[in-house]
Structures are given as C-alpha cells and as structure tokens.
Design an enzyme around this catalytic site. Structure first.
Site, PDB file in Angstrom:
ATOM      1  N   GLU A 225       0.822  -1.203   0.000  1.00 51.62           N
ATOM      2  CA  GLU A 225       0.000   0.000   0.000  1.00 51.62           C
ATOM      3  C   GLU A 225       0.860   1.258   0.000  1.00 51.62           C
ATOM      4  O   GLU A 225       0.534   2.255  -0.677  1.00 51.62           O
ATOM      5  CB  GLU A 225      -0.933   0.009   1.216  1.00 51.62           C
ATOM      6  CG  GLU A 225      -1.958  -1.109   1.250  1.00 51.62           C
ATOM      7  CD  GLU A 225      -3.049  -0.959   0.187  1.00 51.62           C
ATOM      8  OE1 GLU A 225      -3.047   0.058  -0.542  1.00 51.62           O
ATOM      9  OE2 GLU A 225      -3.903  -1.858   0.094  1.00 51.62           O
ATOM     10  N   ARG A 229       0.734   3.823  -3.305  1.00 59.13           N
ATOM     11  CA  ARG A 229       0.085   5.107  -3.038  1.00 59.13           C
ATOM     12  C   ARG A 229       1.095   6.230  -2.823  1.00 59.13           C
ATOM     13  O   ARG A 229       0.997   7.290  -3.449  1.00 59.13           O
ATOM     14  CB  ARG A 229      -0.837   5.000  -1.819  1.00 59.13           C
ATOM     15  CG  ARG A 229      -1.927   3.956  -1.945  1.00 59.13           C
ATOM     16  CD  ARG A 229      -2.922   4.063  -0.814  1.00 59.13           C
ATOM     17  NE  ARG A 229      -3.740   2.848  -0.696  1.00 59.13           N
ATOM     18  CZ  ARG A 229      -5.015   2.826  -0.324  1.00 59.13           C
ATOM     19  NH1 ARG A 229      -5.644   3.945  -0.038  1.00 59.13           N
ATOM     20  NH2 ARG A 229      -5.676   1.680  -0.225  1.00 59.13           N
ATOM     21  N   ASP A 375      -5.390  -9.788  -8.071  1.00 59.76           N
ATOM     22  CA  ASP A 375      -5.645  -8.938  -9.237  1.00 59.76           C
ATOM     23  C   ASP A 375      -4.397  -8.358  -9.905  1.00 59.76           C
ATOM     24  O   ASP A 375      -4.123  -8.601 -11.086  1.00 59.76           O
ATOM     25  CB  ASP A 375      -6.605  -7.807  -8.851  1.00 59.76           C
ATOM     26  CG  ASP A 375      -6.233  -7.092  -7.559  1.00 59.76           C
ATOM     27  OD1 ASP A 375      -5.186  -7.410  -6.965  1.00 59.76           O
ATOM     28  OD2 ASP A 375      -6.992  -6.191  -7.138  1.00 59.76           O
ATOM     29  N   GLU A 546     -11.953   0.751 -10.389  1.00 63.94           N
ATOM     30  CA  GLU A 546     -11.579  -0.202 -11.436  1.00 63.94           C
ATOM     31  C   GLU A 546     -12.442  -0.094 -12.695  1.00 63.94           C
ATOM     32  O   GLU A 546     -11.935  -0.203 -13.813  1.00 63.94           O
ATOM     33  CB  GLU A 546     -11.632  -1.631 -10.880  1.00 63.94           C
ATOM     34  CG  GLU A 546     -10.540  -1.954  -9.887  1.00 63.94           C
ATOM     35  CD  GLU A 546     -10.814  -1.385  -8.502  1.00 63.94           C
ATOM     36  OE1 GLU A 546      -9.850  -1.204  -7.724  1.00 63.94           O
ATOM     37  OE2 GLU A 546     -12.002  -1.093  -8.201  1.00 63.94           O
TER      38      GLU A 546
END
Length: 656
Positions: A225, A229, A375, A546
């Site tokens: 993360e 980010r 994903d 998405e």
C-alpha cells in the site's frame, strides 16, 4: 445585444429556384440599366439626368452590398452556435439582414456546392457544430469532475489535513495507512493533471515540510500500500512537474505547475524507498515481507506468515523507475527479482494462488481468483513489460513477462470465464479450491481492472485502428480485445442494475449450477436483474476506481463513445448519492436502496484514481498517451522508458 431563436430556415440555403444561375450584384444593376428606357433615351439625356442616374445606381449598389454583408455576418454567427445544451441563439444582426432582404430582393442562386465526396444531406456546418458540441460537452464534463475533486479535497483539507483519510460524516481524519498523509500524496498528481495549482501548492508544500518528520516518527506500514500510493505518488509528481526534463509539456500539460522544486519529490521518494528496502533484505527468499516499521527500518511478515501474491508482484513499476531516476540499481534489482522468482514456480495454466510464503518462496493454498490478493499480479505482468521492453532491467530481456501474461490470459479464458443466464453476461469467476475444485460464479468489483489490462495487452497502448494498421495485433489480441469489451459491459451492468446506479463490492452470477432468489439490485428497468445476484453482505460501495479505469482505457483504444456515456452515468450516481455537503464523499453500505445508508469513509483512491480516470476519460487523448505512459495500480502515471533515454534520464536527474 438582443438575441433571436434559430429557425430551420436559418440553417437552409437561401435560394429561389435551383435552375437559375447565381448572378452578382454588378450584373443585377447593369442588367436593370440596360433593359430600361434609360438606355434607349440615354442619347438625349442632359447632365442633370445623367447625375441622377449615377446616384440611383450608386444607392442600389450600396444597398446590395449591405444586404450581402448582413447575410454573411449572420452566417458567421450561426457557426458560433451555443452547443452547451442551452437554447440555440444568434445575434440580432440576422434580423437586420432579413429586413434588408425584403427591401431588395436577392437574385436567385444555386444551393452551395458540396465538398469533394460530399453526400446530399451532409451539412458541413452541422458537422462542425456537432464536433464543437462534443468538445464543449467533454469540457463541461471534465469541469464537473474537477469540481468534484475540489469538493473532496476541501473536505479533507478542512477536517483531516495530514491524516491518511477523511471521515466525512464525523468531520475528522483517521490514520489507517501508516500516518504518512496518504490522501495528500495520492491526490497530488490528480491535481496536477487537472491544473488545480492552489491544491498542487498545498499538497506539495506539505510533502516538502511535513513528510520527512512523518517518515522519522511513524511506525508500521504495509509495503504494498505504501509503495503504490505514496512512493508511486511521489514519483509521478516528480515526473509530471517536469523533474525529468524541466518541462511539463511532455505529458500534454497546458498549465504551468506551482509548488516546490520537483527534486523535493524525488528526495522524499528515495528516503521512503530506502526504508522500504528492508522488506526485501530481511527476507530469506526473493519474496519480501509484508510489513515495515519505518522509523526502525525493520520488517516482518504478516501475522499468518504469508504475503499476498498481488502485493509482492505489484512493486516493480515504482522501484524500477526510481532506479532509473537515481542511477542506483538496488531498487529495481530487488523488485524485479520477485518476478524472476515467480517465473520459476509451477502454475495452473498460467494462474496462481493468491498467497505466497516469504519463508519458503512458494505459493500457499489453492485459491485462484482475479479479485482481492490476486488482481494486480496479472496487471503488472503486462504493465512492467510495457514499461521496460524498450529499455530492459539492467539490459536484460523482459519478454518472459509477456509470455507469463499470455499464458495467464489463456488460463483465464479456459478456466474462469462463463456467461450468466438468462441474458448471457460474460463474467470472471473463481476457483476457491484450485484446479481440482469447482467453479464459483463470484466476481469482485476489483476484477473490473481486467478489461483495461486486456486492451493494453492487445494494442500496446495504441488505438485499435493504429495497431491494426501497423500489423501489431494477432488473432489472439483481437479476441482478447473483444473479451475486454464483453467484460466491460458486465462491469457497467453491475452499476446499472442497482437502485443507486452504483456497483456493489461483490456480485454473484446466475448460472446453470448457481442461483439465489430475492437478491437483486433493485433497478426494475434493468434487463439483467435475473443475471446479477447481490448478497446483503456485499452491497457496499467503497468509491472504487476499477470500472472507470477500464472505461478510460477502452475509450482511448477503441474510441467508442458509449464508454463516455457509461462513465458519465457513473459519475452522476457518485454525485447524487455519495457527496457530503460539508465536504468530501462517503462510501455506501447498501447500493440497492434509496436513500443509501452511508459509511463514514472517503478512501484515498477516490481522489487518486476514481476522479482522475473520470477526468481523463472526458479529456484529450494527447494527455498522458497510453503508448508513452503506464499507470501503476494506484493510477499514478509513470513514463515508458525507451532505449537511449535511460542514460539521459539518469544524467538529467543527477544534474538537478
């Protein structure tokens, strides 16, 4: 100035009879003179009569010239029709032209000639007006998205500045991502793309002044993360602010950006990456630990000892680009070794389980899915290949990544794709028990990244038309692009089927083997109510990006305008149901009822991804072109490096 409404007469050619040839004003006057008694009696005219005749002829000429001028002016005004969806108007100059036309009858003329290859009924003015309407309509939509971003930022700034995220209902901040001001860094490049200089300044100076002390004081963060980010956001800000070449024009910006010297963003990125590197160096295998304590520069695995496959394989775009900027290969080496290791592991038709052990270096469990924890493994295979295929990791060949991607997509098509009943929506399911288990018709909203990824893989970021013209698309690429459009349709219907027009976090699909009654989305006008099943626990919406990400990519590649309309409908639903009057936007607990109950959280990715992709969807394709930039899994654009560029890149960075 007074205005008059446009009539259908105003847009038609003004002629009396097509069989007459158009005559000039000069011919009208001379013919009138030559056919009158004046001609016959001219020989006996006196000087006074001759002067009177000349005065009449002069007045007639001026009248005709004025009439033609008024009509020409009216025609120019029609070309500036207001196309913003308001009532069409023109200026009163046209009214003057009409009165002059009544005073002096225009000679008849033929209709205007069509341009070469023109067809009867095609009006160049109407085509131009339509084009202007499209441009202005897209600009209006972009402005609305920018206004939404400013509203979200204002709420964050007023109630949570410096915190990771805003809780818009309780009007306070919360640190759920390690306390690095994640919303600030995640939002910065979005503000740059939108040209919102005041926000660029506010975010930039916070990063310059406040982020260093946060890095020194804060404790545990998640490697994945924080990389996508914060590190990704800093690197993108450096690139977009002109850090590489001293200009922002390389990505299509038309705005001079304010804020600190771009070198500040690179310095903060390198400081953060140096602390994150311990996740790689502490692990006994190439698979990094999941958690890092920044102030101690130490790392440890998750409580269960495992890392998510998607997390360890979605660090490479950022660390590799940092190596190219800094000239230090350690960042890219550590990240790329992860993918090189994954290449050696056994897979099921290219598909992999969603967990991996940093202790053994092997996959753990059997669960295979393209939703959470799986994903971005598939996303980064093709994106890292696109980023590095022209430069290479330290000069090495990265074609193996494309081979892994191609094998995985074949596995997706063979094992995970089915159609719902009764209407036949194409969806991506799961194999919870691996290759020997049964198919499960569950699809996370997260899976809606796949249409965009498939489209990128099929055309290499070029438009479909250009890729076809250059002979770059194979039969398999064409099939994959068709599959992308089919799944895109399903992702859109996950929104359209609900009462709010917003998608649930998870959907199940009606198949021959699976059906649960009474769990529909609530939109009675949707033809897919019987295909999509939404369980009570899955009805929340987190403002995820998405679907709009894939709409953006597919519109760029196919140029199909329906994706603009789908994106606009989704944006309007966000505006209607998630906007908080005091500032910010809230997640929802249930998208199937009105009014939807709200959840007190605005995720950083709403500003960093969702609104960014919507803004780009309605914008110029020359801004951040997909054959020159690749977006990380948090929507931070990073440049695609070509051979011969990386050495220049390093020298420019070191000089700055």
């Amino acid at each position: 100035m007074a205005v008059l409404p446009i009539t259908s007469h105003d847009l038609q050619s003004d002629y009396d009879n097509a069989k007459f040839r158009r005559r000039s004003a000069f011919k009208v006057i001379t013919q009138a003179v030559l056919t009158s008694n004046v001609r016959r009696n001219c020989g006996s005219c006196g000087v006074g009569k001759l002067l009177a005749l000349l005065m009449i002829a002069g007045l007639a000429f001026l009248t005709v010239a004025h009439t033609n001028s008024g009509i020409s002016a009216a025609s120019e005004i029609v070309q500036h029709i207001n196309v913003r969806g308001e009532e069409n108007v023109i200026t009163e100059g046209h009214g003057n032209a009409e009165s002059l036309k009544r005073f002096w009858r225009k000679p008849p003329r033929l209709p205007p000639r069509l341009p070469p290859h023109g067809k009867a009924g095609n009006n160049s003015l109407a085509a131009e007006a339509h084009n202007q309407q499209h441009i202005l309509g897209s600009a209006v939509r972009q402005n609305k998205v920018a206004e939404a971003f400013r509203h979200a930022w204002t709420g964050y700034k007023n109630y949570a500045m410096g915190s990771d995220e805003l809780m818009p209902l309780s009007k306070r901040g919360v640190d759920g991502l390690g306390g690095l001001g994640a919303t600030i860094v995640d939002s910065l490049d979005t503000a740059m793309i939108m040209g919102l200089n005041d926000i660029v300044q506010e975010a930039g100076y916070w990063i310059e002044k406040k982020l260093p002390e946060r890095l020194n004081e804060k404790g545990q963060v998640n490697l994945f993360e924080t990389t996508i980010r914060v590190l990704g956001g800093l690197l993108s800000a450096y690139c977009l602010s002109g850090g590489e070449n001293g200009t922002t024009g390389g990505w299509g910006s038309r705005t001079r950006l304010d804020g600190p010297n771009p070198a500040i963003y690179l310095e903060r990125a390198q400081d953060l990456a140096d602390r994150l590197m311990v996740a790689f160096t502490s692990s006994p295998t190439p698979i990094p630990y999941s958690d890092v304590i920044l102030r101690e520069r130490s790392a440890h695995p998750a409580p269960d000892g495992l890392s998510s496959t998607s997390e360890v394989s979605s660090l490479q775009l950022e660390f590799w680009y940092l190596s190219k900027l800094s000239g230090n290969p350690k960042y890219g080496d550590a990240a790329m070794h992860v993918l090189e290791h994954l290449k050696t592991l056994p897979k099921f038709e290219g598909l992999v389980p969603i967990y991996i052990s940093p202790h053994s270096g092997h996959f753990s469990g059997q669960n295979i899915r393209l939703g959470s924890r799986g994903d971005s493994y598939y996303e980064y295979l093709v994106k890292v290949w696109l980023q590095q295929r022209g430069a290479g990791h330290g000069g090495s060949d990265v074609s193996y990544l494309r081979e892994m991607y191609d094998e995985a997509i074949k596995g997706v098509k063979n094992r995970l794709i089915q159609k719902s009943i009764p209407k036949g929506l194409v969806f991506v399911g799961e194999l919870p028990s691996g290759e020997d288990g049964s198919f499960y018709p569950k699809m996370d909203h997260l899976v809606c990244f796949l249409p965009g990824t498939l489209a990128l893989g099929a055309t290499r970021g070029l438009t479909k038309q250009r890729a076809m013209e250059e002979g770059l698309m194979t039969i398999e690429d064409i099939e994959n692009l068709k599959l992308a459009e089919d799944i895109m349709k399903t992702c859109y219907e996950m929104y359209s089927v609900t009462t709010t027009g917003l998608a649930p976090e998870i959907a199940h699909f009606h198949t021959q083997e699976f059906y649960e009654d009474g769990l529909q989305g609530g939109n009675k006008s949707s033809e897919f109510l019987g295909d999509i099943i939404i369980r009570y626990a899955d009805r929340h919406n987190l403002l995820r990006p998405e679907t709009v990400e894939s709409l953006f990519v597919l519109h760029r590649i196919t140029q199909d305008p329906k994706y603009l309309e789908w994106g606009w409908q989704i944006f309007q639903a966000f505006e209607s149901h998630t906007k908080v009057d005091s500032g910010g936007y809230s997640s929802l607990n249930d998208v199937t009822i009105l009014p939807p109950p709200r959840r007190d959280k605005m995720e950083t990715f709403f500003l960093g991804e969702t609104l960014k992709y919507l803004y780009l969807l309605f914008g110029d394709s020359n801004v951040l072109p997909l054959d020159k930039f690749v977006f990380n899994t948090e929507a931070h654009p990073l440049p695609i490096i070509r051979k011969g560029v990386e050495n220049d890149l390093t020298s420019q960075t070191q000089a700055s």
